[in-house]
Scaffold this active site. Sequence first.
Site, PDB file in Angstrom:
ATOM      1  CD  GLU A 142      -3.017  -1.230   2.097  1.00  0.00           C
ATOM      2  OE1 GLU A 142      -3.417  -0.147   2.547  1.00  0.00           O
ATOM      3  OE2 GLU A 142      -3.452  -2.333   2.467  1.00  0.00           O
ATOM      4  CB  SER A 192      14.434  -3.484  -2.699  1.00  0.00           C
ATOM      5  OG  SER A 192      13.542  -2.603  -2.045  1.00  0.00           O
ATOM      6  CG  HIS A 213     -15.355  -6.988   7.010  1.00  0.00           C
ATOM      7  ND1 HIS A 213     -14.983  -6.150   8.028  1.00  0.00           N
ATOM      8  CD2 HIS A 213     -14.269  -7.114   6.210  1.00  0.00           C
ATOM      9  CE1 HIS A 213     -13.718  -5.773   7.841  1.00  0.00           C
ATOM     10  NE2 HIS A 213     -13.269  -6.348   6.754  1.00  0.00           N
ATOM     11  CD  GLU A 260      -9.342  -6.605   9.748  1.00  0.00           C
ATOM     12  OE1 GLU A 260      -9.511  -5.867   8.776  1.00  0.00           O
ATOM     13  OE2 GLU A 260      -8.294  -7.274   9.906  1.00  0.00           O
ATOM     14  CG  HIS A 296      -9.383  -5.521   1.646  1.00  0.00           C
ATOM     15  ND1 HIS A 296      -9.453  -4.151   1.649  1.00  0.00           N
ATOM     16  CD2 HIS A 296     -10.132  -5.946   0.607  1.00  0.00           C
ATOM     17  CE1 HIS A 296     -10.244  -3.761   0.655  1.00  0.00           C
ATOM     18  NE2 HIS A 296     -10.671  -4.827   0.012  1.00  0.00           N
ATOM     19  CD  GLU A 297      -5.772  -5.300   5.230  1.00  0.00           C
ATOM     20  OE1 GLU A 297      -6.555  -6.212   5.525  1.00  0.00           O
ATOM     21  OE2 GLU A 297      -6.166  -4.142   4.968  1.00  0.00           O
ATOM     22  CD  GLU A 332      -6.583  -2.939   0.913  1.00  0.00           C
ATOM     23  OE1 GLU A 332      -6.966  -1.827   1.250  1.00  0.00           O
ATOM     24  OE2 GLU A 332      -6.179  -3.775   1.740  1.00  0.00           O
ATOM     25  CD  GLU A 342      -7.811   1.082   3.355  1.00  0.00           C
ATOM     26  OE1 GLU A 342      -8.782   0.613   3.947  1.00  0.00           O
ATOM     27  OE2 GLU A 342      -6.682   0.574   3.386  1.00  0.00           O
TER      28      GLU A 342
HETATM   29  C1  NOJ Z   1      -8.466  -2.247   5.817  1.00  0.00           C
HETATM   30  C2  NOJ Z   1      -9.291  -2.600   4.634  1.00  0.00           C
HETATM   31  O1  NOJ Z   1      -8.620  -2.343   3.451  1.00  0.00           O
HETATM   32  C3  NOJ Z   1     -10.574  -1.813   4.692  1.00  0.00           C
HETATM   33  O2  NOJ Z   1     -11.340  -1.994   3.533  1.00  0.00           O
HETATM   34  C4  NOJ Z   1     -11.322  -2.205   5.938  1.00  0.00           C
HETATM   35  O3  NOJ Z   1     -12.458  -1.407   6.050  1.00  0.00           O
HETATM   36  C5  NOJ Z   1     -10.442  -2.010   7.170  1.00  0.00           C
HETATM   37  N1  NOJ Z   1      -9.161  -2.612   7.013  1.00  0.00           N
HETATM   38  C6  NOJ Z   1     -11.096  -2.595   8.407  1.00  0.00           C
HETATM   39  O4  NOJ Z   1     -11.160  -3.997   8.279  1.00  0.00           O
END
Ligand code: NOJ
Length: 675
Positions: free
Chosen positions: A174, A187, A376, A378, A446-447, A465, A471
């Site tokens: 990112e 690098s 979601h 996370e 994501h990540e 992502e 964001e």
């Molecule tokens: C980072 C993610 O890219 C984003 O989309 C998400 O809302 C937040 N983390 C929280 O999980």
Amino acid sequence: MKLKNWHVTLLLMLTLISCSSKKTLKIESPNNKIKVSINTTKGIYYAVNFKDAVLIKPSKLGYEFKNANPLSNNFIITDYNITQSNTKWNTTWGENSVIEDNYNQLLICLQEKDGFKRKLNLYFKVYNDGVGFRYEIPKQKNIDSILITQELTEFNFVKNHSGWYIPANFESYETLYKNASLSDIKSANTPITLETVAGNFISIHEANLTNYAGMTLKKSKGDSFSFKSDLVPWPDGVKVKTKTPMVSPWRTIQITDNAQDLVESNLILNLNEPNKIENVSWVEPMKYIGIWWGMHLGTQTWTLGKRHGATTEETKKYIDFANKHNIKGVLVEGWNTGWENWGKKDAFDFVTPYEDFNLKEVTNYATEKNIAFIGHVETGGAAQSFENKLDSIFSMYQKLGVKAVKTGYAGGIQTKGQFHHGQFMVNHYREVVKTAAKYKIMINAHEPIKPTGIRRTYPNMMTREGVRGMEWNAWSSGNPPEHYTILPFTRALAGPIDYTPGIFDILYKNAKNRVKWNDLDDGTSRVNTTLAKQLALFVILYSPMQMASDLIENYENQPAFKFIEDIPTDWEFSKMINGKIGDYIIIVRKDKNSDDWFLGSITDENKREFNIELNFLDNNKTYVAEIYTDAKTADWKTNPTEVELIKKEVTSRTNLTIKLVAGGGQAIRFSPINK
Ligand code: NOJ
Ligand code: CA
């Protein structure tokens, strides 16, 4: 999906072999422009010529191990063969519905002359748009477990090309892309894209990253145009832990005459295995909206409280809006408990809803309205805890009718010493995709680990992502106008991006009740584009799950939202009409399920004008072009939201002038008049 196959495999005459010794083997692309030679006189070296000029001078191949001597020299070639293949295959979804797979392959079987006489095979596939090569350590007497401490692969360029890259990072992709001469690049993460001194294009990446560590590139000592593979390690420093038989991911070198051909290259997908999911009827590309942006703005929260975003009521509003506006999915973040424990170990259990969110009621409502509920997950980096419970979590989601899951790994990986891009996590991400497939769930990660074409093999791996996405505009200095003109030539070469375009309230810095999301937020954040450019990004940045990311109230009574309603996310065919990295792009795509075409055009911070022929359109049809353009007086800094809709009749013979204001864009839908 049925493969249309006219596979021709034939052993070629051995005329390509150097007569002087069996130590050099050569292979060329079907159009003869790319030539690769492999020499085993001292160690193993490969070199690449493009249009008869040296592009990559002899570059080392081989391995070093923790538990054994290096496997890098003292070889004899025991066997080799050259095969040709020219086939076509159908994608489950994507930028194109049919992909040509045309290459020549050289397989070299090597064996150490003495000692343990270990065996190593190398595969080189040479396409008209580049080279892929991989290592294979076959099953053999003297090797069982393998602990790779170094992959010795080098990429030794001979000139000081211009590179577009992000610095190597084992945790994140990112960051903003930079442009520098090779000599100044220390690098890089892959893909890294080079514009050569001769004006051609190269991109280094990898394909089919499976049970292996992600590759970054590191400048070789003493040669400012040379890079070597630097794999992301395990906590003990070992890079890859595996056993025989093993194959490495493909190391890819896309090589094209021009920037368009690079963007249109399918080399990464071609180097992946065909679809392994038998019935893909449940894999459904879609647009989605979600309870998301408010949290990044700080006007809503993930946690329970008076500004909690994911309430039953709010989610139903999103479901109703989606249902009314031709949007298939609704993402909900902050529906489950654990956000109040952010930063702590195992903060989430992934299944318990907050008390103001009735999961059953919401998922039933979504099913009734034919909307895909996107749950979601996370993890806050607790990948192992998530993985331990994968089956029970996904089976519960499936029973509730959850069609897709957005995963997240924000923060460090909680298993001590592990990186996001090492073998441990590569295997975790794959386990999630495979288990999700069992429960007919699509994944948006994501990540993530970077894409390497796995979507071909597991088409439920929709998007991810792995980019500096929307964001960042909510709580940092943001992404500059040129960011979007770089991504299609770099990150997007690897695969779809969940960038989440579509912010209409571009100057939301005035948003009421705004609170700071984190220390980066100085309260003045905004999106650094015009509104029409936000629309154009739906064409420019491909994703089979494409989010319209703004709050739904910002879409109400906005005529420009019709473009988002109309645009599909699965294409018959895609083509870049024009483009220059860091400056501008024009891409057209044809809908897979209708005769409509869509055009997206964007510029960086400079205004520009293009005259294009619409010769991609069917020449027997007249089309209505619905042109969403920035008003003449628009400007990304001072007047970003003034947008106009112009309708006109066009044919394949029409010349269209596209005027882009500074930081602006244009989005066009072409629909045949007599369908
Ligand atoms: C980072 C993610 O890219 C984003 O989309 C998400 O809302 C937040 N983390 C929280 O999980
Ligand atoms: Ca520029």
